[in-house]
Write a protein that holds these residues in place. Structure first.
Motif, PDB file in Angstrom:
ATOM      1  N   ASP A  26       7.330   7.627  -7.952  1.00 56.05           N
ATOM      2  CA  ASP A  26       7.233   6.119  -7.864  1.00 56.05           C
ATOM      3  C   ASP A  26       8.760   5.444  -8.447  1.00 56.05           C
ATOM      4  OD1 ASP A  26       6.920   3.322  -7.902  1.00 56.05           O
ATOM      5  OD2 ASP A  26       5.302   3.731  -9.464  1.00 56.05           O
ATOM      6  N   THR A  27       9.610   5.109  -7.319  1.00 50.64           N
ATOM      7  CA  THR A  27      10.979   4.690  -7.751  1.00 50.64           C
ATOM      8  C   THR A  27      10.856   3.455  -8.457  1.00 50.64           C
ATOM      9  OG1 THR A  27      11.752   3.933  -5.954  1.00 50.64           O
ATOM     10  CG2 THR A  27      12.218   6.412  -6.120  1.00 50.64           C
ATOM     11  N   GLY A  28       9.649   2.537  -8.020  1.00 54.24           N
ATOM     12  CA  GLY A  28       9.880   1.077  -8.358  1.00 54.24           C
ATOM     13  C   GLY A  28       9.523   1.159 -10.016  1.00 54.24           C
ATOM     14  N   ALA A  29       8.853   2.392 -10.390  1.00 50.87           N
ATOM     15  CA  ALA A  29       8.674   2.708 -12.037  1.00 50.87           C
ATOM     16  C   ALA A  29       9.613   2.715 -12.801  1.00 50.87           C
ATOM     17  CB  ALA A  29       7.803   3.738 -12.294  1.00 50.87           C
ATOM     18  N   LYS A  61      16.973 -10.252  -0.009  1.00 53.80           N
ATOM     19  CA  LYS A  61      18.074 -10.860   0.301  1.00 53.80           C
ATOM     20  C   LYS A  61      19.424 -10.005  -0.397  1.00 53.80           C
ATOM     21  CE  LYS A  61      16.623 -14.100   3.090  1.00 53.80           C
ATOM     22  NZ  LYS A  61      16.114 -15.252   2.879  1.00 53.80           N
ATOM     23  N   ARG A  62      19.267  -9.357  -1.472  1.00 55.38           N
ATOM     24  CA  ARG A  62      20.117  -8.611  -2.126  1.00 55.38           C
ATOM     25  C   ARG A  62      21.135  -8.073  -1.515  1.00 55.38           C
ATOM     26  NH1 ARG A  62      16.152  -4.838  -4.902  1.00 55.38           N
ATOM     27  NH2 ARG A  62      16.314  -2.965  -3.248  1.00 55.38           N
ATOM     28  N   THR A  63      22.532  -8.020  -1.926  1.00 51.06           N
ATOM     29  CA  THR A  63      23.324  -7.367  -1.217  1.00 51.06           C
ATOM     30  C   THR A  63      23.512  -5.868  -1.279  1.00 51.06           C
ATOM     31  OG1 THR A  63      24.791  -8.329  -2.750  1.00 51.06           O
ATOM     32  CG2 THR A  63      25.527  -9.053  -0.743  1.00 51.06           C
ATOM     33  N   ALA A 108      11.686  -6.135 -12.883  1.00 50.33           N
ATOM     34  CA  ALA A 108      12.128  -4.944 -12.025  1.00 50.33           C
ATOM     35  C   ALA A 108      12.909  -5.417 -10.815  1.00 50.33           C
ATOM     36  CB  ALA A 108      11.080  -4.115 -11.785  1.00 50.33           C
ATOM     37  N   SER A 109      12.399  -6.504 -10.155  1.00 50.09           N
ATOM     38  CA  SER A 109      12.876  -7.017  -9.145  1.00 50.09           C
ATOM     39  C   SER A 109      14.338  -7.917  -9.457  1.00 50.09           C
ATOM     40  CB  SER A 109      12.223  -8.120  -8.486  1.00 50.09           C
ATOM     41  OG  SER A 109      12.748  -8.562  -7.474  1.00 50.09           O
ATOM     42  N   ILE A 110      14.359  -8.306 -10.615  1.00 50.93           N
ATOM     43  CA  ILE A 110      15.460  -9.022 -11.106  1.00 50.93           C
ATOM     44  C   ILE A 110      16.630  -8.106 -11.460  1.00 50.93           C
ATOM     45  CG2 ILE A 110      16.726 -10.322 -13.222  1.00 50.93           C
ATOM     46  CD1 ILE A 110      13.653 -11.880 -12.919  1.00 50.93           C
ATOM     47  N   VAL A 163       6.494  -7.620 -15.676  1.00 53.06           N
ATOM     48  CA  VAL A 163       7.480  -6.134 -15.452  1.00 53.06           C
ATOM     49  C   VAL A 163       7.918  -6.087 -14.137  1.00 53.06           C
ATOM     50  CG1 VAL A 163       7.850  -4.188 -16.034  1.00 53.06           C
ATOM     51  CG2 VAL A 163       6.582  -5.331 -17.881  1.00 53.06           C
ATOM     52  N   GLY A 164       6.955  -6.326 -13.159  1.00 48.86           N
ATOM     53  CA  GLY A 164       7.334  -6.154 -11.694  1.00 48.86           C
ATOM     54  C   GLY A 164       8.434  -7.135 -11.281  1.00 48.86           C
ATOM     55  N   ALA A 165       8.239  -8.313 -11.732  1.00 48.32           N
ATOM     56  CA  ALA A 165       9.246  -9.498 -11.479  1.00 48.32           C
ATOM     57  C   ALA A 165      10.716  -9.110 -12.185  1.00 48.32           C
ATOM     58  CB  ALA A 165       8.735 -10.754 -12.045  1.00 48.32           C
ATOM     59  N   GLY A 223       0.793  -1.291  -0.023  1.00 50.52           N
ATOM     60  CA  GLY A 223      -0.077   0.023   0.061  1.00 50.52           C
ATOM     61  C   GLY A 223       0.862   1.162  -0.027  1.00 50.52           C
ATOM     62  N   LYS A 224       2.101   1.247  -0.422  1.00 49.35           N
ATOM     63  CA  LYS A 224       2.822   2.283  -0.200  1.00 49.35           C
ATOM     64  C   LYS A 224       2.632   3.413  -1.126  1.00 49.35           C
ATOM     65  CE  LYS A 224       7.020   0.134  -2.118  1.00 49.35           C
ATOM     66  NZ  LYS A 224       6.236  -0.987  -2.691  1.00 49.35           N
ATOM     67  N   GLY A 225       2.370   2.964  -2.370  1.00 38.47           N
ATOM     68  CA  GLY A 225       2.085   3.697  -3.598  1.00 38.47           C
ATOM     69  C   GLY A 225       1.048   4.541  -3.289  1.00 38.47           C
ATOM     70  N   ASP A 248       8.722   6.945  -3.268  1.00 39.54           N
ATOM     71  CA  ASP A 248       8.288   5.628  -2.518  1.00 39.54           C
ATOM     72  C   ASP A 248       9.385   4.465  -3.188  1.00 39.54           C
ATOM     73  OD1 ASP A 248       6.891   3.345  -4.140  1.00 39.54           O
ATOM     74  OD2 ASP A 248       5.478   4.884  -4.457  1.00 39.54           O
ATOM     75  N   GLY A 249       9.781   3.705  -2.393  1.00 39.88           N
ATOM     76  CA  GLY A 249      10.507   2.310  -2.947  1.00 39.88           C
ATOM     77  C   GLY A 249      10.876   1.425  -2.032  1.00 39.88           C
ATOM     78  N   ARG A 250      12.124   0.956  -2.071  1.00 36.92           N
ATOM     79  CA  ARG A 250      12.531   0.102  -1.156  1.00 36.92           C
ATOM     80  C   ARG A 250      13.690   0.432  -0.240  1.00 36.92           C
ATOM     81  NH1 ARG A 250       9.175  -1.692  -3.767  1.00 36.92           N
ATOM     82  NH2 ARG A 250       8.544  -3.790  -4.341  1.00 36.92           N
ATOM     83  N   ASP A 251      14.719   1.314  -0.960  1.00 34.28           N
ATOM     84  CA  ASP A 251      15.787   2.038  -0.294  1.00 34.28           C
ATOM     85  C   ASP A 251      15.963   3.229  -0.035  1.00 34.28           C
ATOM     86  OD1 ASP A 251      15.975   2.191  -2.888  1.00 34.28           O
ATOM     87  OD2 ASP A 251      17.977   2.099  -3.020  1.00 34.28           O
ATOM     88  N   VAL A 282      22.994  -0.961 -12.147  1.00 34.58           N
ATOM     89  CA  VAL A 282      21.697  -0.435 -12.401  1.00 34.58           C
ATOM     90  C   VAL A 282      21.255   0.498 -11.284  1.00 34.58           C
ATOM     91  CG1 VAL A 282      19.204  -1.258 -12.582  1.00 34.58           C
ATOM     92  CG2 VAL A 282      20.888  -2.610 -13.828  1.00 34.58           C
ATOM     93  N   ARG A 283      21.236  -0.020 -10.179  1.00 34.91           N
ATOM     94  CA  ARG A 283      20.961   0.866  -8.980  1.00 34.91           C
ATOM     95  C   ARG A 283      21.944   2.093  -9.060  1.00 34.91           C
ATOM     96  NH1 ARG A 283      17.364  -2.117  -6.188  1.00 34.91           N
ATOM     97  NH2 ARG A 283      17.136  -0.135  -4.842  1.00 34.91           N
ATOM     98  N   ALA A 284      23.186   2.020  -9.215  1.00 32.24           N
ATOM     99  CA  ALA A 284      23.997   3.193  -9.426  1.00 32.24           C
ATOM    100  C   ALA A 284      23.471   4.283 -10.245  1.00 32.24           C
ATOM    101  CB  ALA A 284      25.415   3.031  -9.505  1.00 32.24           C
TER     102      ALA A 284
END
Ligand code: DC
Length: 204
Positions: free
Chosen positions: A30-33, A165-167, A81-83, A77-79, A12-14, A111-114, A90-92
């Motif tokens: 929306d950083t997930g986008a 679990k990602r580093t 994105a997670s990959i 596409v959500g999956a 529900g974060k979005g 909104d995002g994960r980090d 990519v993050r950098a």
């Protein structure tokens, strides 16, 4: 003012982040986008399974301010994105865009994960929005219409596992985040609780 809203998929974060942006008159990202754009572009350029090289090339050539695609919200596409989000390069490549967006006056909600841990560790208010995997799968199933519950739950659990679990920049609540479990809440009460938590962090 910067408001960081993090949490797992379908918590529900979005919805909450958008409502916060509207309430305070702030910009919203929306950083997930962004990660979805990279996942989709990598699939289109190199096919599946996505290669690291295709994902990095997609991230480096992306213009996040111009990308719009109706396929972005699909589970596939959500999956993807997670990959691609596991890849440090990519993050950098996406970091600078997010950080400069966060500085937009008079304020921004991301909104995002980090966001609270890596992108904006100095955010004025940090929320970690969560809910049980079953509740999140139920919500996602309703969003998708006819999808099979067990399949949606399996997808949510796989994403949780990969995102946590990602580093590099794993999904984790920042130490100074307020955690909001929305499992038993409707949208209105979750939004009200989020507004109250941000108000409590606002400088008088
Ligand atoms: O929030 P979402 O479901 O649109 O995000 C899709 C994926 O993107 C998510 O599973 C992990 C990744 N992501 C990330 O790693 N960091 C972010 N700040 C936002 C999303």
């Amino acid at each position: 003012m910067i408001i960081a809203v993090d949490g797992p998929a379908a918590a529900g974060k979005g919805t909450i982040a958008r409502a916060l942006a509207q309430h305070f008159g702030f910009h919203f990202l929306d950083t997930g986008a962004l990660y979805r754009m990279v996942g989709l572009a990598a699939i289109r350029a190199g096919g599946e399974p996505i290669t690291t090289a295709a994902a990095i090339a997609a991230a480096l050539s992306l213009d996040p301010s111009r990308f719009a695609d109706s396929d972005l919200r699909t589970e596939k596409v959500g999956a993807a994105a997670s990959i691609v989000a596991v890849i440090p390069e990519v993050r950098a490549a996406l970091l600078e865009f997010q950080r400069s967006f966060a500085k937009k006056p008079p304020g921004a909600v991301l909104d995002g994960r980090d966001i609270g841990t890596v992108v904006c560790p100095d955010a004025h208010a940090k929320l970690f929005i969560t809910a049980s995997a079953e509740v999140r799968a139920k919500r996602r199933q309703m969003e998708l219409g006819s999808a099979d519950f067990e399949a949606v739950l399996a997808d949510i659990l796989a994403r949780d596992e990969r995102d946590s679990k990602r580093t590099t920049a794993p999904l984790v609540a920042a130490k100074d985040a307020v955690t909001l479990d929305t499992s038993g809440m409707d949208i209105a009460s979750a939004v009200a609780a989020a507004i109250a938590a941000v108000e409590a962090r606002r400088t008088p």
